[in-house]
Design a protein around this motif. Structure first.
Motif, short mmCIF file in Angstrom:
data_model
loop_
_atom_site.label_atom_id
_atom_site.label_comp_id
_atom_site.label_asym_id
_atom_site.label_seq_id
_atom_site.Cartn_x
_atom_site.Cartn_y
_atom_site.Cartn_z
N HIS A 186 -14.08 -13.47 -2.04
CA HIS A 186 -14.22 -13.08 -0.64
C HIS A 186 -13.95 -14.21 0.34
N ARG A 187 -13.82 -15.45 -0.16
CA ARG A 187 -13.66 -16.57 0.76
C ARG A 187 -12.47 -16.38 1.71
N PHE A 188 -11.30 -16.19 1.13
CA PHE A 188 -10.12 -15.86 1.94
C PHE A 188 -9.49 -14.61 1.36
N GLY A 189 -10.34 -13.64 1.05
CA GLY A 189 -9.90 -12.43 0.38
C GLY A 189 -9.36 -11.37 1.32
N ILE A 190 -8.43 -10.60 0.79
CA ILE A 190 -7.79 -9.53 1.54
C ILE A 190 -7.85 -8.26 0.70
N TYR A 191 -8.26 -7.17 1.31
CA TYR A 191 -8.22 -5.87 0.66
C TYR A 191 -6.87 -5.25 1.00
N VAL A 192 -6.20 -4.67 0.00
CA VAL A 192 -4.91 -4.02 0.21
C VAL A 192 -5.02 -2.60 -0.36
N GLY A 193 -4.97 -1.61 0.53
CA GLY A 193 -5.11 -0.23 0.10
C GLY A 193 -3.87 0.60 0.33
N ASN A 194 -3.88 1.80 -0.24
CA ASN A 194 -2.78 2.76 -0.16
C ASN A 194 -1.49 2.20 -0.77
N LEU A 195 -1.66 1.48 -1.87
CA LEU A 195 -0.52 0.90 -2.57
C LEU A 195 0.21 1.95 -3.40
N PRO A 196 1.52 1.85 -3.49
CA PRO A 196 2.25 2.74 -4.40
C PRO A 196 1.76 2.48 -5.84
N TRP A 197 1.78 3.50 -6.67
CA TRP A 197 1.22 3.40 -8.02
C TRP A 197 1.95 2.37 -8.88
N GLN A 198 3.24 2.11 -8.63
CA GLN A 198 4.00 1.21 -9.48
C GLN A 198 3.78 -0.27 -9.15
N VAL A 199 3.07 -0.58 -8.07
CA VAL A 199 2.83 -1.98 -7.70
C VAL A 199 1.89 -2.60 -8.73
N ASP A 200 2.30 -3.77 -9.27
CA ASP A 200 1.46 -4.49 -10.22
C ASP A 200 1.03 -5.82 -9.61
N ASP A 201 0.29 -6.62 -10.38
CA ASP A 201 -0.23 -7.89 -9.87
C ASP A 201 0.88 -8.80 -9.34
N SER A 202 1.96 -8.95 -10.10
CA SER A 202 3.02 -9.87 -9.67
C SER A 202 3.73 -9.38 -8.42
N TRP A 203 3.90 -8.07 -8.28
CA TRP A 203 4.52 -7.52 -7.07
C TRP A 203 3.62 -7.78 -5.87
N LEU A 204 2.32 -7.59 -6.06
CA LEU A 204 1.36 -7.84 -4.98
C LEU A 204 1.38 -9.32 -4.59
N GLU A 205 1.40 -10.19 -5.58
CA GLU A 205 1.47 -11.64 -5.32
C GLU A 205 2.73 -11.98 -4.55
N GLU A 206 3.84 -11.41 -4.96
CA GLU A 206 5.12 -11.67 -4.30
C GLU A 206 5.10 -11.22 -2.84
#
Length: 188
Positions: A99-119
């Motif tokens: 939570h220190r510098f955390g971001i919530y990301v919602g309504n993501l397409p189902w095919q998004v994975d960790d590396s796509w989110l990081e990118e």
């Protein structure tokens, strides 16, 4: 690979079938490629969807970043920018309080994975962690359509939230906001 980081470029949003050799051949159009490396998962050997290319000069690295940023390969637009020198990177342990510098990301397409989110978030600063939340359904793991990203610095957190909230990704409008700390569960 002892070449200067000023001649290296970061290449993200790579299709998982792209290997280091293909990456080198592609970037030869911008100049002489000294080295190329697609980063792979240590356990599975599968591409993590990003890599680095070291060019022979700073000018060639800049040309590569300009030529290939948003360039489409195998249906994916590459993210290419000069790699940050080691001295400018924040040396902080990867395991931080979410939570220190955390971001919530919602309504993501189902095919998004960790590396796509990081990118997606790396265009707005240093990403310490990016995780999709999964659930088990019928014997398989499936994205729940949301995840969390931890940025290196507070200003990068707010920049990313401002830039990405309500943006369209694969036909879905993202909900991006600073994550709120959940109250601790347990006995008092």
């Amino acid at each position: 690979m002892e070449a200067s980081f000023s001649t290296s470029v970061y290449v993200g949003n790579l299709h998982y079938d792209i290997d280091s050799r293909y990456l080198a051949e592609l970037f030869e159009y911008a100049g002489i490629v000294e080295d190329s490396k697609v980063i792979c998962n240590r356990n599975t050997g599968q591409s993590r969807g990003f890599g680095f290319v070291t060019m022979s000069s700073v000018a060639e690295a800049e040309r590569a970043a300009e030529m290939f940023h948003r360039y489409e390969v195998y249906g994916r637009r590459l993210t290419v920018h000069k790699a940050a020198p080691r001295s400018s990177r924040v040396e902080t342990p990867r395991r931080r309080s979410w939570h220190r510098f955390g971001i919530y990301v919602g309504n993501l397409p189902w095919q998004v994975d960790d590396s796509w989110l990081e990118e997606l978030f790396s265009e707005h600063g240093d990403v310490f962690d990016a995780r999709i939340v999964y659930e088990r359904r019928g014997g398989t793991w499936r994205s729940r359509g949301f995840g969390f990203v931890t940025m290196a610095r507070e200003e990068e957190t707010y920049d990313a939230v401002y830039a990405l909230n309500k943006q369209i990704l694969e036909g879905r409008t993202l909900l991006v906001e600073v994550a709120k700390e959940r109250p601790r569960r347990g006995f008092y």
